[in-house]
Write an enzyme that holds these catalytic residues in place. Structure first.
Site, PDB file in Angstrom:
ATOM      1  N   SER A 241     -96.676  72.293   3.096  1.00 17.72           N
ATOM      2  CA  SER A 241     -94.823  72.226   2.085  1.00 17.72           C
ATOM      3  C   SER A 241     -94.657  73.730   2.801  1.00 17.72           C
ATOM      4  CB  SER A 241     -95.216  72.123   1.354  1.00 17.72           C
ATOM      5  OG  SER A 241     -96.147  72.963   0.630  1.00 17.72           O
ATOM      6  N   HIS A 271    -101.537  66.038   1.136  1.00 16.47           N
ATOM      7  CA  HIS A 271    -101.322  66.953   0.407  1.00 16.47           C
ATOM      8  C   HIS A 271    -100.900  67.508  -1.236  1.00 16.47           C
ATOM      9  CE1 HIS A 271     -99.734  71.173   0.536  1.00 16.47           C
ATOM     10  NE2 HIS A 271     -98.635  71.142   0.652  1.00 16.47           N
ATOM     11  N   HIS A 318    -110.613  71.122   1.843  1.00 16.82           N
ATOM     12  CA  HIS A 318    -109.555  71.516   2.256  1.00 16.82           C
ATOM     13  C   HIS A 318    -109.607  72.326   3.398  1.00 16.82           C
ATOM     14  CE1 HIS A 318    -106.274  74.762   1.502  1.00 16.82           C
ATOM     15  NE2 HIS A 318    -105.889  74.488   0.644  1.00 16.82           N
ATOM     16  N   ARG A 327    -107.733  77.713  -8.167  1.00 17.96           N
ATOM     17  CA  ARG A 327    -107.011  77.531  -9.050  1.00 17.96           C
ATOM     18  C   ARG A 327    -107.503  75.789  -9.929  1.00 17.96           C
ATOM     19  NH1 ARG A 327    -103.361  75.846  -4.287  1.00 17.96           N
ATOM     20  NH2 ARG A 327    -105.262  74.770  -3.420  1.00 17.96           N
ATOM     21  N   ASP A 373    -105.555  69.715  -6.701  1.00 20.37           N
ATOM     22  CA  ASP A 373    -105.543  68.304  -7.003  1.00 20.37           C
ATOM     23  C   ASP A 373    -106.457  67.740  -7.931  1.00 20.37           C
ATOM     24  OD1 ASP A 373    -102.559  68.781  -6.085  1.00 20.37           O
ATOM     25  OD2 ASP A 373    -103.582  68.434  -3.890  1.00 20.37           O
TER      26      ASP A 373
END
Ligand code: HAX
Length: 437
Positions: A241, A271, A318, A327, A373
């Protein structure tokens, strides 16, 4: 099959095998500055962009202007009573390189509130779409509809000096960031809450007002939004992005056009859409197993079954990271504090104990650890935000902070049109043959 499709199939299928062989046998050969395998392989590890806002280390994870997520958790200003950093703070840090004071984040909350009016035609455009339209499609459509407001585009049309690019990019970026929560909340309420909309509360900060407009008033959910909108904001420049915004913006498409393009990239399941896929995958597993937290054996079987069907395990792996995503850990810490007994959260933790070992044992997956995610959906479900199709929109609102801060930098530094060199497979085959000779 039609004749053209059949023709395409007959040339593409053998070529896919041929390309695999070229990579296997000649992948390490150097093509000018990169290897053949990098040219085919999604440009992994090619250092060819300069992006100021953040830097990703494969082992340590993301650093925003030098600060890790745990450091920012300590150092960024918080809202009264909140345990989590304010997203206004990370925006200021990425934009200026300096940590903000509480006065600055309060100032930014006010500035965003003042700029947050969304023109009516944007809502009209949204209302003309079928309710079943995916929220990410609604989101990018609304951003495109808002492009009528671009000050950059208007100034360029009038004839703008190059030196002023950053100024108009900045104004558009601030307006976009201010308006996105209103647009996203409108999409949520029209899609899932019968079109009953909630007016903004301009006494709240940017993230809390977003939560309020979505319809969530618990303090804890507001704090979750602070954390969520902070940690999803940026992941250096090469992620899909961010790279898309950077690339499209480099042709002087205005910030609305560039950001909409980036959001289309975020909507891919490899993504940002992975956050909705994770929850669906877990819920399908639960349906198959009849509910409850699955055992190690059940998880192993379900992972193997998913992969045997030619699918990926969402939330794991990843392109750059080679350890658990910080995260993910930040969200796990939040869950330990506020919802340690939540069943879905406990499933996410059970997966974390088992999945890396299974993926690692396959031998080909470079990073078997969870990414951002893998955890986010379970936190949202806990507070009743169960509509997983919407999750990537939340990600997108946050991602605006990083990619638009960078867009201001790209214009300030006069970074040029992006235009890498491509070659064909025929060219590569000739290159290999010539090299052998
Ligand atoms: N499940 C199954 N297989 C996986 C996998 C996973 N989670 N992750 C990687 N692989 C496979 C790849 O598909 C590839 O297989 P082939 O050789 O058959 O093509 C192989 O392992 C090598 O891939 P890799 O080099 O380890 O990973 P890539 O850099 O190519 O891809 C991806 C990185 C994130 C796209 C990948 O790990 C993936 O598909 N993960 C699941 C989807 C996901 O969680 N995406 C979100 C990533 C974070 C993010 O951007 N958030 O927004």
């Amino acid at each position: 099959m039609g004749i053209v499709k059949e023709k395409f199939r007959s040339v593409a299928t053998p070529m896919a095998d041929e390309v695999k062989n070229i990579i296997k046998e000649h992948g390490e050969k150097q093509l000018d500055t990169v290897t053949i395998s990098q040219a085919y392989g999604g440009m992994r590890d090619i250092m060819s962009m300069v992006v100021e806002t953040s830097l990703l280390d494969p082992i340590e994870g993301i650093r925003f202007r030098g600060y890790s997520i745990p450091e920012l958790h300590e150092k960024l200003p918080r809202a009264e009573g909140s345990t989590e950093p304010l997203p206004e703070g990370i925006f200021y840090l990425m934009l200026t390189g300096e940590l903000p004071t509480k006065e600055i984040t309060t100032h930014l909350s006010t500035v965003f509130a003042k700029r947050s009016v969304v023109p009516k035609h944007v809502f009209d455009v949204l209302d003309s779409l079928p309710i079943a339209t995916h929220p990410m499609t609604q989101f990018t459509t609304a951003i495109m509809a808002m492009q009528t407001e671009s000050l950059f585009a208007k100034a360029y049309r009038k004839g703008m000096n190059k030196k002023d690019y950053w100024d108009y990019a900045f104004e558009d970026s601030m307006n976009l960031i201010a308006r996105l929560p209103r647009v996203a909340a409108y999409i949520y309420r029209r899609t899932y809450k019968g079109g009953v909309h909630i007016e903004p509360d301009h006494y709240l900060d940017w993230g809390a007002n977003f939560a309020h407009m979505l319809g969530f008033e618990q303090n804890e959910f507001h704090w979750l939004m602070h954390l969520y909108l902070t940690i999803h904001a940026d992941h250096e420049g090469g992620n899909l992005s961010a790279h898309t915004v950077h690339c499209v913006g480099s042709g002087l498409s205005d910030p609305y056009l560039a950001f909409a393009a980036g959001m289309n990239a975020l909507a891919g399941p490899l993504h940002g859409l992975a956050n909705q896929e994770v929850i669906r995958w877990i819920q399908n597993m639960q349906t198959e197993l009849g509910g409850g937290v699955p055992t190690k054996e059940q998880i192993t079987d379900y992972v193997n079954k998913t992969m045997a069907e030619g699918k990926v395990i969402p939330g794991y792996g990843h392109a750059v990271l080679r350890r658990t995503d910080p995260r993910f850990t930040a969200q796990m810490d939040f869950a330990k504090k506020y919802m340690p007994h939540d069943e879905l959260v406990n499933i996410v933790w059970a997966l974390y104990e088992v999945v890396p070992e299974i993926l690692g044992s396959k031998g080909k997956i470079k990073n078997p650890w969870p990414n951002v995610d893998a955890h986010s959906g379970a936190l949202l479900v806990h507070y009743g935000l169960v509509e997983n199709d919407f999750y990537t929109v939340l990600f997108g609102v946050s991602r605006a902070l990083g990619v638009l801060a960078q867009l201001c930098w790209s214009r300030a530094l006069s970074l040029p049109l992006e235009r890498p060199k491509s070659v064909t497979t025929a060219w590569i085959k000739e290159f290999i043959a010539t090299n052998k000779a």
